[in-house]
Write a protein that holds these residues in place. Structure first.
Motif, PDB file in Angstrom:
ATOM      1  N   UNK A 408       0.848  -1.580  -0.472  1.00 16.18           N
ATOM      2  CA  UNK A 408      -0.283   0.146   0.290  1.00 16.18           C
ATOM      3  C   UNK A 408       0.865   1.550   0.179  1.00 16.18           C
ATOM      4  N   UNK A 409       2.043   1.065   1.151  1.00 11.66           N
ATOM      5  CA  UNK A 409       2.651   2.274   0.705  1.00 11.66           C
ATOM      6  C   UNK A 409       3.479   2.750  -0.551  1.00 11.66           C
ATOM      7  N   UNK A 410       3.677   1.476  -0.713  1.00  8.50           N
ATOM      8  CA  UNK A 410       4.533   1.550  -2.058  1.00  8.50           C
ATOM      9  C   UNK A 410       3.732   2.151  -3.332  1.00  8.50           C
ATOM     10  N   UNK A 411       2.359   0.998  -3.786  1.00  9.71           N
ATOM     11  CA  UNK A 411       1.632   1.907  -5.083  1.00  9.71           C
ATOM     12  C   UNK A 411       0.508   3.497  -4.395  1.00  9.71           C
ATOM     13  N   UNK A 412       0.586   3.521  -3.034  1.00 10.21           N
ATOM     14  CA  UNK A 412      -0.247   4.611  -3.365  1.00 10.21           C
ATOM     15  C   UNK A 412       0.599   5.850  -2.538  1.00 10.21           C
ATOM     16  N   UNK A 413       1.499   5.614  -1.805  1.00  9.98           N
ATOM     17  CA  UNK A 413       2.762   7.221  -1.301  1.00  9.98           C
ATOM     18  C   UNK A 413       3.542   7.309  -1.441  1.00  9.98           C
ATOM     19  N   UNK A 414       4.696   6.678  -2.504  1.00 10.82           N
ATOM     20  CA  UNK A 414       5.520   7.011  -3.787  1.00 10.82           C
ATOM     21  C   UNK A 414       5.173   7.843  -4.667  1.00 10.82           C
ATOM     22  N   UNK A 415       5.743   9.344  -4.338  1.00 12.90           N
ATOM     23  CA  UNK A 415       5.985  10.284  -4.986  1.00 12.90           C
ATOM     24  C   UNK A 415       6.510  10.442  -6.376  1.00 12.90           C
ATOM     25  N   UNK A 416       6.348   9.181  -7.691  1.00 18.54           N
ATOM     26  CA  UNK A 416       7.157   8.378  -8.396  1.00 18.54           C
ATOM     27  C   UNK A 416       7.089   7.833  -8.999  1.00 18.54           C
ATOM     28  N   UNK A 417       6.920   7.948 -10.448  1.00 15.91           N
ATOM     29  CA  UNK A 417       6.290   6.652 -10.831  1.00 15.91           C
ATOM     30  C   UNK A 417       6.179   5.762 -11.379  1.00 15.91           C
ATOM     31  N   UNK A 418       5.574   4.337 -10.413  1.00 14.70           N
ATOM     32  CA  UNK A 418       5.892   3.061 -10.393  1.00 14.70           C
ATOM     33  C   UNK A 418       5.551   2.536 -11.715  1.00 14.70           C
ATOM     34  N   UNK A 419       6.985   0.779 -11.639  1.00 13.98           N
ATOM     35  CA  UNK A 419       6.396   0.132 -12.543  1.00 13.98           C
ATOM     36  C   UNK A 419       5.557  -0.884 -11.982  1.00 13.98           C
ATOM     37  N   UNK A 420       3.778  -0.622 -11.530  1.00 13.17           N
ATOM     38  CA  UNK A 420       3.133  -1.281 -12.026  1.00 13.17           C
ATOM     39  C   UNK A 420       1.740  -2.092 -12.493  1.00 13.17           C
ATOM     40  N   UNK A 421       1.217  -2.742 -12.438  1.00 14.72           N
ATOM     41  CA  UNK A 421       0.327  -2.521 -12.934  1.00 14.72           C
ATOM     42  C   UNK A 421      -1.061  -2.162 -12.358  1.00 14.72           C
ATOM     43  N   UNK A 422      -1.280  -1.604 -12.153  1.00 16.51           N
ATOM     44  CA  UNK A 422      -2.080  -0.914 -10.984  1.00 16.51           C
ATOM     45  C   UNK A 422      -2.767   0.080 -10.985  1.00 16.51           C
ATOM     46  N   UNK A 423      -1.119   0.857 -11.576  1.00 15.97           N
ATOM     47  CA  UNK A 423      -1.402   1.628 -12.560  1.00 15.97           C
ATOM     48  C   UNK A 423      -2.558   2.106 -14.343  1.00 15.97           C
ATOM     49  N   UNK A 424      -2.417   1.065 -14.130  1.00 16.78           N
ATOM     50  CA  UNK A 424      -3.160   1.138 -16.057  1.00 16.78           C
ATOM     51  C   UNK A 424      -1.867   1.985 -16.580  1.00 16.78           C
ATOM     52  N   UNK A 425      -2.621   3.592 -16.804  1.00 16.23           N
ATOM     53  CA  UNK A 425      -1.954   3.852 -17.794  1.00 16.23           C
ATOM     54  C   UNK A 425      -2.345   5.643 -17.150  1.00 16.23           C
ATOM     55  N   UNK A 426      -0.972   6.202 -15.681  1.00 13.37           N
ATOM     56  CA  UNK A 426      -1.282   6.481 -14.672  1.00 13.37           C
ATOM     57  C   UNK A 426      -0.260   7.709 -15.558  1.00 13.37           C
ATOM     58  N   UNK A 427      -0.859   9.670 -15.688  1.00  7.29           N
ATOM     59  CA  UNK A 427       0.201  10.317 -16.170  1.00  7.29           C
ATOM     60  C   UNK A 427       1.056  10.444 -15.179  1.00  7.29           C
ATOM     61  N   UNK A 428       2.279  10.781 -16.068  1.00 11.13           N
ATOM     62  CA  UNK A 428       3.382  10.570 -15.320  1.00 11.13           C
ATOM     63  C   UNK A 428       3.976  12.130 -14.356  1.00 11.13           C
ATOM     64  N   UNK A 429       4.706  12.010 -13.072  1.00 11.08           N
ATOM     65  CA  UNK A 429       5.020  12.819 -12.272  1.00 11.08           C
ATOM     66  C   UNK A 429       5.659  13.824 -13.146  1.00 11.08           C
ATOM     67  N   UNK A 430       6.514  13.538 -14.799  1.00 11.24           N
ATOM     68  CA  UNK A 430       7.426  14.594 -15.750  1.00 11.24           C
ATOM     69  C   UNK A 430       6.252  15.433 -15.475  1.00 11.24           C
ATOM     70  N   UNK A 431       4.910  14.865 -16.403  1.00  6.56           N
ATOM     71  CA  UNK A 431       4.439  16.043 -16.452  1.00  6.56           C
ATOM     72  C   UNK A 431       4.261  17.537 -15.531  1.00  6.56           C
ATOM     73  N   UNK A 432       4.288  17.269 -13.986  1.00  9.01           N
ATOM     74  CA  UNK A 432       4.801  18.731 -12.856  1.00  9.01           C
ATOM     75  C   UNK A 432       5.721  19.595 -13.502  1.00  9.01           C
ATOM     76  N   UNK A 433       6.856  18.851 -14.647  1.00  6.37           N
ATOM     77  CA  UNK A 433       7.946  19.891 -15.093  1.00  6.37           C
ATOM     78  C   UNK A 433       7.747  20.146 -16.235  1.00  6.37           C
ATOM     79  N   UNK A 434       6.577  19.637 -16.860  1.00  8.35           N
ATOM     80  CA  UNK A 434       5.801  19.796 -18.035  1.00  8.35           C
ATOM     81  C   UNK A 434       5.002  21.012 -18.170  1.00  8.35           C
TER      82      UNK A 434
END
Length: 543
Positions: A408-434
């Motif tokens: 739970x900590x890994x998938x919900x509370x890590x403020x980074x792009x995570x290589x997990x199937x649970x995210x399906x198609x998640x918008x990247x944290x790169x977008x904050x820079x964009x």
């Protein structure tokens, strides 16, 4: 020894059942509400928020089965009107509905269907399950539907116990709300109707004398809720009656037609066992205990049948001073007396196993397979996991909760792009820079067919700085107004644009099975490796 006994009594007085349950409830609240906007919106969250914002600002909403039912849009628009439109506000109600699953477990305990220990373990599973937490912090229809499903079950159980109209009203509101969330809810209703109908027929459940009147009232409430929401409170009656009274243009026909075609197309397809690896990735202790619980139930049922046959043979082959008929009646009375304490529990767990197996089969069969559908299977599974709970299973569950908490900590509370199937198609944290680059630009050219969630984050007047093209254009067109920033899809881009510097960023990302299939054991323990992504090229004006 006296000190140890005194200490043990002191612990028991402090950690009562009610206090431990409240502590678990508090954990559930924290996990769902803490830093709720930590991650950027998922692609679908941005679309749902955009529709809700449009509903609020323009008063427009028309049912489209591609985006499911109206409940989410109306309640989210209501939240925006009260607290303003933002990622945090959009996720408040999903978090609340996900949290309120926990008190409903306590309601089932109050009726005597599960023990105190079973109640605490189920509540703990629901509180810290990675999927339950993740999708309670996620603006999709599923967590709303799941809450209504649980509320419907609790209301039905209370009605069968007490026969009061208030529980029919609650059940009807829950069923109507769920049917206004997603199109597969009729299947869940069919599960409950078939199980309880059979139980009533077998006289395992009794109905009050006025049940027919109560049923009519309940059906009318369900219809009223659905008519109000699907017709946009009368603004779009064609959703109900079709255009020119054509059945094939009604909302329910569109829903069936759309999702059957999506299932056949398998746009987001996968094998029938698609969800099993997800359980092994995130819900191992619950999944394993549910398997054990199911096998125990089958074994217990089989042993009772066998014992009944042996008793019958024994009674017919032996002579007693007491007549065979009297002895049989006496034996049956003793059996009923011994079973009376567990009969409700057995009925409830039989329902949960039936519910779990059918939902797993249904979602395994449906061609559209996405990670959030796992929570509809996980809810009954949490109950099946505590069947015949003993100290060994409790110990395994508590140890397994360490794994659940870590995931739970890994998938919900890590403020980074995570290589997990649970995210399906998640918008990247790169977008904050964009978006930081866009914020510092006075005019932006966007020439890509992939651009969500930017319309959400630059809603209203903020969109005025964009010149939008849905595809790649020639350099002369892109630079005609001398924009500060030009955004292109990286596969439809240019090696360079004169006067601009180029940088590539991820728009969204997903777990790629094909990039990790040769290292699955290594991936399981490290959760790293190559991810799939859609990328944007940003060309920024050189000053």
């Amino acid at each position: 020894m006296e000190k140890a006994a005194f200490f043990s009594d002191k612990i028991k007085k402090i950690f009562t059942f009610e206090r431990v349950f409240l502590l678990i409830f508090l954990v559930a609240i924290i996990l769902r509400f803490w830093h709720l906007d930590l991650k950027l919106f998922h692609h679908d969250e941005a679309i749902h928020s955009w529709f809700s914002f449009t509903l609020l600002t323009k008063g427009t909403w028309v049912y489209d089965p591609s985006y499911h039912g109206p409940f989410l849009y109306y309640v989210t628009a209501g939240m925006f009107s009260l607290f303003g439109a933002s990622d945090l506000v959009a996720r408040l109600l999903p978090a609340l509905f996900g949290t309120m699953l926990i008190p409903l477990v306590y309601c089932i305990h109050r009726l005597g269907y599960i023990t105190k220990t079973q109640t605490l373990v189920v509540a703990l599973f629901l509180a810290i399950s990675p999927d339950m937490v993740y999708f309670s912090r996620f603006l999709r229809h599923d967590i709303f539907m799941l809450f209504f499903t649980m509320l419907l079950l609790v209301a039905l159980l209370y009605y069968f116990e007490r026969g009061q109209l208030r529980y029919v009203i609650i059940a009807a509101l829950a069923a109507g709300g769920a049917l206004c969330c997603k199109e597969e809810m009729p299947f869940i209703l069919l599960i409950f109707i078939s199980f309880f109908g059979f139980a009533i027929w077998r006289k395992r459940i009794s109905l009050p004398p006025q049940w027919k009147n109560d049923l009519i009232i309940g059906v009318l409430i369900i219809i009223g809720v659905m008519v109000a929401l699907y017709s946009a409170f009368g603004m779009h009656p064609e959703t109900l009656i079709g255009q020119n009274f054509q059945i094939n243009t009604t909302g329910w026909y569109q829903a069936v037609d759309h999702w059957v075609s999506m299932s056949d197309e398998q746009r987001l397809g996968g094998p029938f066992y698609f969800y099993i690896p997800l359980y092994l990735l995130y819900e191992v202790p619950i999944f394993l205990l549910a398997i054990v619980g199911t096998l125990q139930f089958i074994a217990t049922d089989a042993s009772l049948i066998l014992a009944g046959k042996r008793l019958k043979n024994w009674l017919t082959t032996k002579r007693f001073a007491l007549s065979t008929a009297d002895l049989a009646a006496t034996s049956l009375n003793q059996l009923k007396t011994a079973k009376s304490g567990s009969e409700k529990s057995d009925l409830f767990f039989q329902l949960c196993i039936y519910w779990m197996i059918l939902t797993m089969a249904f979602y395994g069969y449906v061609g559209e397979k996405v990670p959030w559908l796992i929570i509809h299977q996980l809810l009954p599974m949490c109950f099946v996991a505590v069947y015949k709970l003993n100290w060994q299973k409790v110990a395994f569950a508590l140890i397994g909760c360490l794994f659940l908490a870590l995931m739970t900590w890994h998938v919900a509370f890590i403020p980074a792009d995570i290589n997990e199937p649970i995210v399906q198609v998640q918008n990247s944290e790169d977008l904050r820079t964009v978006m930081g680059i866009i914020d510092n630009s006075s005019n932006v050219v966007l020439a890509s067919q992939d651009y969500w969630p930017l319309p959400w984050y630059y809603r209203g007047d903020l969109w005025d700085k964009f010149t939008f093209y849905g595809q790649k254009e020639d350099i002369a067109t892109l630079t005609a107004e001398h924009p500060d920033t030009i955004i292109l899809h990286d596969t439809e881009s240019y090696d360079s644009i004169p006067g601009y510097s180029k940088q590539t960023y991820k728009l969204d990302y997903w777990f790629s099975y094909y990039d990790n299939e040769n290292r699955l054991p290594d991936y399981y323990f490290h959760r790293d490796g190559t991810m799939g992504s859609i990328n944007l090229d940003l060309f920024t004006l050189q000053h």
